[in-house]
Design a protein around this motif. Structure first.
Motif, PDB file in Angstrom:
ATOM      1  N   THR A  70     -58.812 -16.063 -62.891  1.00  0.00           N
ATOM      2  CA  THR A  70     -60.289 -16.474 -62.637  1.00  0.00           C
ATOM      3  C   THR A  70     -60.514 -17.306 -61.424  1.00  0.00           C
ATOM      4  O   THR A  70     -59.574 -17.500 -60.739  1.00  0.00           O
ATOM      5  N   LEU A  90     -63.696 -10.078 -58.978  1.00  0.00           N
ATOM      6  CA  LEU A  90     -63.685 -11.269 -59.443  1.00  0.00           C
ATOM      7  C   LEU A  90     -64.068 -12.142 -58.378  1.00  0.00           C
ATOM      8  O   LEU A  90     -64.774 -13.081 -58.313  1.00  0.00           O
ATOM      9  N   ALA A 140     -62.227  -7.671 -65.870  1.00  0.00           N
ATOM     10  CA  ALA A 140     -61.886  -6.296 -65.161  1.00  0.00           C
ATOM     11  C   ALA A 140     -60.205  -6.131 -65.197  1.00  0.00           C
ATOM     12  O   ALA A 140     -59.539  -7.029 -64.802  1.00  0.00           O
ATOM     13  N   GLY A 141     -59.978  -4.855 -65.265  1.00  0.00           N
ATOM     14  CA  GLY A 141     -58.627  -4.605 -65.005  1.00  0.00           C
ATOM     15  C   GLY A 141     -58.475  -3.157 -65.102  1.00  0.00           C
ATOM     16  O   GLY A 141     -59.129  -2.322 -66.018  1.00  0.00           O
ATOM     17  N   VAL A 171     -67.352 -10.517 -61.888  1.00  0.00           N
ATOM     18  CA  VAL A 171     -66.637 -10.554 -63.438  1.00  0.00           C
ATOM     19  C   VAL A 171     -66.235 -11.804 -63.560  1.00  0.00           C
ATOM     20  O   VAL A 171     -65.896 -12.628 -62.361  1.00  0.00           O
ATOM     21  N   ALA A 202     -60.110 -11.295 -64.176  1.00  0.00           N
ATOM     22  CA  ALA A 202     -59.445 -10.080 -63.723  1.00  0.00           C
ATOM     23  C   ALA A 202     -57.864  -9.965 -64.163  1.00  0.00           C
ATOM     24  O   ALA A 202     -57.383 -11.182 -63.868  1.00  0.00           O
ATOM     25  N   THR A 203     -57.551  -8.854 -64.662  1.00  0.00           N
ATOM     26  CA  THR A 203     -56.181  -8.910 -64.919  1.00  0.00           C
ATOM     27  C   THR A 203     -55.399  -8.244 -63.847  1.00  0.00           C
ATOM     28  O   THR A 203     -55.705  -7.164 -63.144  1.00  0.00           O
ATOM     29  N   LEU A 204     -54.308  -9.329 -63.265  1.00  0.00           N
ATOM     30  CA  LEU A 204     -53.856  -8.819 -61.989  1.00  0.00           C
ATOM     31  C   LEU A 204     -52.395  -9.211 -61.781  1.00  0.00           C
ATOM     32  O   LEU A 204     -51.965  -9.822 -62.677  1.00  0.00           O
ATOM     33  N   TYR A 225     -65.191  -5.595 -71.205  1.00  0.00           N
ATOM     34  CA  TYR A 225     -63.926  -5.003 -70.605  1.00  0.00           C
ATOM     35  C   TYR A 225     -64.367  -3.779 -69.575  1.00  0.00           C
ATOM     36  O   TYR A 225     -64.753  -2.818 -70.202  1.00  0.00           O
ATOM     37  N   ALA A 234     -60.683  -4.598 -59.063  1.00  0.00           N
ATOM     38  CA  ALA A 234     -61.011  -5.877 -60.097  1.00  0.00           C
ATOM     39  C   ALA A 234     -60.814  -7.198 -59.312  1.00  0.00           C
ATOM     40  O   ALA A 234     -61.362  -8.330 -59.596  1.00  0.00           O
ATOM     41  N   ARG A 235     -59.891  -7.421 -58.223  1.00  0.00           N
ATOM     42  CA  ARG A 235     -59.754  -8.554 -57.493  1.00  0.00           C
ATOM     43  C   ARG A 235     -60.912  -8.777 -56.682  1.00  0.00           C
ATOM     44  O   ARG A 235     -61.470  -9.907 -56.593  1.00  0.00           O
TER      45      ARG A 235
END
Length: 318
Positions: free
Chosen positions: A118, A174, A135-136, A179, A182-184, A162, A170-171
């Motif tokens: 985040t 973020l 996001a991801g 968003v 992000a799942t990174l 989601y 996604a990055r």
């Protein structure tokens, strides 16, 4: 006896062209560099894959398909022969849904390499994610991490918004404030940290991911020599990493667009040993149980991981 020998020779001459015709002109093997797939990066940079298949008179195509779901769809359609880096969850879901693939080795184990990220002003705790935009890439280890993290606070995907995005998108979303989380993994997580972002949580304690290498079952059955050619290149890349660690880091850093120092921080997070183990089977089994419990997979689709998914040769590969 002479007549039989002549007949056998004639049959062998007839059969030889048919066998040669069965050999493909091209083998299609996905290239996936993220999150930090150093063996694949080195293999491409050094030309090991092309070299291994040139010995068989075969060209290699390396489509860059990063999504696990898209890789397994391409296997199902016969469009690729080997998925070089595939999340365990993606392999399980595909096999459970009837895709004829086999796991032929482990690729990497890396629970410490996956994150919920985040911005500096973003949510302070997992419990704060309710109602937030996240996001991801869906259907991946990162998807599983998000589900596990939410479940630890009594939350589900229904409690968040989601949005399915690949890692770079996604990055960017973020950092642009589009968003909340992000799942990174890999260089995308590093870039968020460099831009002032923070880790909300990592994968350790939530997931035990085993990324794998998978092949079309028919390709494995018909062309074990070509599967071995792939592993010859893979072993050569692992050998180069062991013998020339600094140069391998420089190659990976260049591909990932991060500093060599950041690459050096990433490297210890990964175990690239290729042989599947009983622990890997247990982890994949736990992944399947989690997917059923979280609604990602119907209970009726459950498979026997060792018998249905993993090729016996995966346990002896070196």
């Amino acid at each position: 006896m002479r007549t039989l020998a002549t007949l056998a020779l004639a049959l062998s001459l007839v059969a030889a062209p048919a066998l040669a015709a069965d050999k493909p002109d091209t083998v299609r093997i996905t290239y996936v560099s993220a999150p930090f797939n150093v063996p694949s990066i080195v293999m491409r940079e050094k030309g090991y894959l092309d070299e291994a298949f040139a010995a068989h008179g075969i060209k290699v195509e390396s489509p860059e398909i990063t999504s696990g779901a898209q890789q397994t769809q391409a296997i199902a359609a016969g469009e690729i022969d080997i998925a070089s880096v595939l999340g365990g969850t993606s392999a399980i879901l595909a096999r459970a849904n009837g895709v004829d693939l086999k796991v032929i080795s482990a690729y990497a184990r890396s629970p410490k390499a996956y994150f919920l990220m985040t911005r500096a002003d973003g949510p302070a705790a997992i419990a704060d994610l309710k109602g937030k935009k996240i996001a991801g890439p869906k259907g991946t280890v990162l998807n599983q991490l998000l589900l596990a993290a939410l479940a630890s606070q009594g939350l589900t995907l229904d409690d968040v918004e989601y949005i399915n995005m690949d890692l770079p998108t996604a990055r960017a979303a973020l950092l642009a404030g589009q968003v909340d989380v992000a799942t990174l993994a890999g260089n995308n997580a590093v870039m968020v940290e460099q831009a002032g972002g923070k880790v909300l949580t990592g994968g350790e304690g939530f997931i035990k991911p085993t990324n794998v290498i998978a092949a079309r079952a028919k390709f494995l059955e018909e062309h074990p020599d070509l599967v071995e050619a792939y592993f010859a290149a893979h072993r050569k890349a692992l050998g180069f990493i062991a013998e020339h660690p600094q140069e391998a880091l420089e190659i990976a850093a260049k591909e990932q667009k991060i500093s060599v120092e950041e690459a050096a921080r990433q490297m210890p997070l990964y175990d690239f040993a290729p042989a599947m183990t009983d622990a890997d089977i247990a982890n994949l089994g736990a992944d399947q149980t989690f997917m059923v419990e979280s609604g990602m997979m119907p209970k009726d689709n459950v498979i026997d991981i060792k018998a249905d998914l993993v090729a016996p040769s995966a346990f002896t590969i070196k």
